[in-house]
Design an enzyme around this catalytic site. Structure first.
Site, PDB file in Angstrom:
ATOM      1  N   LYS A 143       0.705  -1.179  -0.164  1.00 31.11           N
ATOM      2  CA  LYS A 143      -0.235   0.102   0.298  1.00 31.11           C
ATOM      3  C   LYS A 143       0.947   0.878  -0.056  1.00 31.11           C
ATOM      4  CE  LYS A 143      -3.980   1.751   2.936  1.00 31.11           C
ATOM      5  NZ  LYS A 143      -5.073   1.546   4.071  1.00 31.11           N
ATOM      6  N   SER A 171      -9.716   1.611   2.855  1.00 30.57           N
ATOM      7  CA  SER A 171      -9.037   2.570   2.017  1.00 30.57           C
ATOM      8  C   SER A 171      -7.819   1.571   1.931  1.00 30.57           C
ATOM      9  CB  SER A 171      -7.551   3.678   3.176  1.00 30.57           C
ATOM     10  OG  SER A 171      -6.758   3.302   3.840  1.00 30.57           O
ATOM     11  N   SER A 205      -9.734  -0.599   7.202  1.00 31.49           N
ATOM     12  CA  SER A 205      -9.208  -0.101   6.167  1.00 31.49           C
ATOM     13  C   SER A 205      -8.782  -1.978   5.204  1.00 31.49           C
ATOM     14  CB  SER A 205      -8.129   0.756   6.257  1.00 31.49           C
ATOM     15  OG  SER A 205      -8.591   1.530   5.870  1.00 31.49           O
TER      16      SER A 205
HETATM   17  N1  GLN Z   1     -12.907   4.434   6.759  1.00 30.02           N
HETATM   18  C1  GLN Z   1     -11.976   4.360   7.762  1.00 30.02           C
HETATM   19  C2  GLN Z   1     -11.511   5.813   7.867  1.00 30.02           C
HETATM   20  O1  GLN Z   1     -11.621   6.042   6.579  1.00 30.02           O
HETATM   21  C3  GLN Z   1     -10.844   3.727   8.418  1.00 30.02           C
HETATM   22  C4  GLN Z   1     -10.121   3.955   7.488  1.00 30.02           C
HETATM   23  C5  GLN Z   1      -8.578   3.115   7.374  1.00 30.02           C
HETATM   24  O2  GLN Z   1      -8.792   2.323   8.138  1.00 30.02           O
HETATM   25  N2  GLN Z   1      -7.391   3.750   6.914  1.00 30.02           N
HETATM   26  O3  GLN Z   1     -11.291   5.957   8.761  1.00 30.02           O
END
Ligand code: GLN
Length: 490
Positions: free
Chosen positions: A79, A154, A178
Site C-alpha cells: 500500500k 482504504s 482498511s
Molecule cells: N474507513 C475508515 C476511515 O475512513 C478507516 C480508514 C483506515 O482504516 N485507514 O477512517
C-alpha cells in the site's frame, strides 16, 4: 494452473522444490498485471525492475543452497502509505506525489530481506481516509469482481491487486478497518493484528493510536506466513510489543473444539443485508458443528464506535498532518508570507475528505471543545475497551459481520460521507480496543459478489483467529474465492 493463480503457499512450495524460479513467478504476475491493470487500476507505481532484480537474487541464493525464508521469491504489493526506500510513496495525495523515502518501513524491510520481490505500490484513499479508494487524488480502483463497483478501502489497491491475480500477497494498513473491509469486498482474507504486534515505523500515520499494518491474502495460510514475517518488536517503534511472536502457521490445523465463541448481537440488525446476516449465522453453525460453543453476546458500548472513532481519528489526523506545511514535503511555492504559503500548499495539496477531517479534528481539539468532545470520546473509548475485556473473560472469540452490505457502486456514496462512515460500524470497535481481527470470505451472495465474516480475539491471540478462520475456510472447500468471471484481459 498458471503461476499467477496460485496462493503464496503453493508458490513457496514450488520454489522450495526448485520446480519454478523466482524470476518465472515474478514474470507471471507482471504479465498478468500487464493485461488486467488497465481495467482494475490497483497500482499507483509499478516496480518491475526492482521485483525482477530481487527475484534473480533469490534464485542465485537458492542455487547456492542458502537457507531462505518460506516467502523468498513470492512477490508482494505494498500500500502506498507504507514507505519504500528509493520508491515513490504518495499516500495517494498530491502533496506527496514526488516523495521518495530514504528508507524502508520496517515491514517492507523485513519483506525485502526475506527475498519478496516488490511488485509496486498500491492505490488507497488519500492518507488512508476512506472506505472505497475513491478518495485517491489520482484515480479510483475498481473491484475485480465487478468493475462498476468499489474494491473497498482504504487498502483498495492492495485488495484489488490480490483478487485480480496481480500479486499473491499484499500489505495494507488498518486504522479503522482498511484491511478487513476491502478484504470482504474482494473475497480475501484480511488480518488486522493486535496494536503493537507489527511495527508502525515507516507507515505514514493516520491516527497513531489506531494504525496497524496487516496482510491481504488469498488464504488463511498465506496470511499466517506474512504475519509471521512482519510481526515482532522493533526499536524504531516504541509501541511495538516485546511479546514473543507465535507460530501462526502451526495454529491453522488445530480446530475449534472447546472454543467459546460470542456471536455479536449488534452485527445482526434488520438493516444489514439479509445475506450478510445469513453468512454470519452459517459461520456460527459451522463452528458449532466442529465443537465450538456459540452463544449470542451483546456489547453495550460498541454502537458508539462510529462517533468515537471518527472524532478521535480526525483529532489525531489533524495533528499528524500538521507536518505538511509546503516546505518539508512537496509543493513549496513562492508566497507573500508564511501564512499564505501554508494555506496555498494545504489548500491545493489536500483533497476534500482530508480537509474535512483536519477541520473536524482541529475543531474538537480547541480548548473550548476539548473536554466536551475529545475527552468525552476518550472516556467512551475506555468503555468500549472494557466491553472487550468483559467479552474475553467469557469467550475466546467474537464472531460478526465485516460490513452491512457487499461492495457498492462507484460514485454511489461519494456525495454522502456519512453513509460511507456508517458502513464501517462493524470494523471500528476492535481498533479502538487494540484487539486483533480477521476478515475472511464466506462465499458469494446472489448478485455474485463476495461476502465476508469477521472474527475478533483478545490482544496477542492471533493464533485463535487463525484456528477458527482456517476451519471456516476448510468448511467452504479450502480454496481461495476467485472473481467469476475473471476480469477481462485486454
Ligand atoms: N474507513 C475508515 C476511515 O475512513 C478507516 C480508514 C483506515 O482504516 N485507514 O477512517
Amino acid at each position: 494452473m498458471k503461476l499467477y493463480e496460485m496462493t503464496a503457499l503453493e508458490l513457496s512450495r514450488l520454489l522450495g522444490k526448485k520446480e519454478v524460479s523466482a524470476v518465472e513467478v515474478t514474470q507471471s504476475f507482471l504479465e498478468r498485471t500487464g493485461s488486467v491493470e488497465p481495467q482494475v487500476q490497483a497500482y499507483i507505481t509499478q516496480t518491475p525492475e526492482i521485483a525482477l532484480a530481487a527475484a534473480e537474487m533469490v534464485d542465485k541464493q537458492r542455487a547456492r543452497g542458502e537457507a531462505l525464508s518460506p516467502l523468498a521469491g513470492v512477490p508482494l504489493a505494498v500500500k502506498d502509505n507504507i514507505c519504500t526506500g528509493g520508491v515513490r510513496t504518495t499516500c495517494a495525495s498530491r502533496f506527496m506525489e514526488e516523495y521518495i523515502p530514504p528508507t524502508d518501513a520496517t515491514v517492507v524491510m523485513k519483506a525485502r530481506r526475506a527475498g519478496m520481490p516488490l511488485l509496486g505500490k498500491t492505490n488507497l484513499d488519500e492518507f488512508a481516509m476512506g472506505s472505497s479508494t475513491e478518495n485517491s487524488a489520482f484515480f479510483p480502483t475498481r473491484n475485480p469482481w465487478d468493475l462498476q463497483r468499489v474494491p473497498g478501502g482504504s487498502s483498495g489497491g492492495s485488495a484489488a491487486a490480490v483478487a485480480a491475480g496481480m500479486a499473491p500477497l499484499a500489505l495494507g494498513t488498518d486504522t479503522g478497518g482498511s484491511v478487513r473491509q476491502p478484504a470482504a469486498f474482494c473475497g480475501l482474507v484480511g488480518l488486522r493484528p493486535t496494536y503493537g504486534r507489527v511495527s508502525r515505523a515507516g507507515l505514514v500515520p493516520l491516527a497513531s493510536s489506531l494504525d496497524q499494518a496487516g496482510p491481504l491474502a488469498l488464504t488463511t495460510a498465506d496470511a499466517a506466513l506474512l504475519l509471521s514475517l512482519i510481526a515482532g518488536e522493533d526499536r524504531l517503534d516504541p509501541t511495538s510489543s516485546a511479546a514473543p511472536v507465535d507460530d501462526y502457521t502451526g495454529a491453522l490445523s488445530q480446530g475449534v473444539r472447546g472454543l467459546k465463541v460470542g456471536l455479536l448481537a449488534e452485527h445482526l440488525p434488520p438493516e444489514f443485508d439479509s445475506e450478510i446476516i445469513a453468512a454470519v449465522r452459517r459461520a456460527a453453525a459451522a463452528l458449532e458443528k466442529n465443537g465450538a460453543i456459540v452463544e449470542e453476546h451483546a456489547m453495550p458500548h460498541i454502537s458508539s464506535s462510529l462517533e468515537v472513532y471518527y472524532l478521535l481519528c480526525a483529532a489525531e489526523a489533524s495533528s499528524n498532518l500538521g507536518r505538511f506545511d509546503g516546505l518539508r514535503y512537496g509543493r513549496s511555492e513562492s508566497a507573500e508570507n508564511v501564512t499564505a504559503m501554508y494555506s496555498r500548499a494545504r489548500g491545493e495539496g489536500f483533497g476534500p475528505e482530508v480537509k474535512r477531517r483536519i477541520l473536524l479534528g482541529t475543531a474538537v481539539l480547541r480548548e473550548s471543545r476539548y473536554e466536551r468532545y475529545f475527552l468525552q470520546a476518550q472516556r467512551v473509548r475506555a468503555l468500549i475497551r472494557r466491553d472487550f475485556e468483559d467479552a474475553f473473560s467469557r469467550f475466546d472469540l467474537l464472531l460478526g459481520a465485516v460490513t452491512p452490505s457487499t461492495a457498492f457502486k462507484l460514485g454511489e456514496k461519494i456525495e454522502d460521507p456519512l453513509a460511507i462512515y456508517r458502513g464501517d460500524i462493524c470494523i471500528l470497535p476492535g481498533p479502538l480496543a487494540g484487539v486483533p481481527s480477521i476478515a475472511l470470505p464466506a462465499g458469494t451472495v446472489s448478485g455474485g459478489l463476495p461476502v465476508g465474516v469477521q472474527l475478533t480475539a483478545a490482544p496477542f491471540n492471533e493464533r485463535v483467529l487463525f484456528r477458527a478462520a482456517h476451519l471456516l475456510e476448510q468448511e467452504r472447500g479450502g480454496r481461495p474465492l476467485r472473481p467469476q468471471p475473471a476480469p477481462p484481459a485486454l
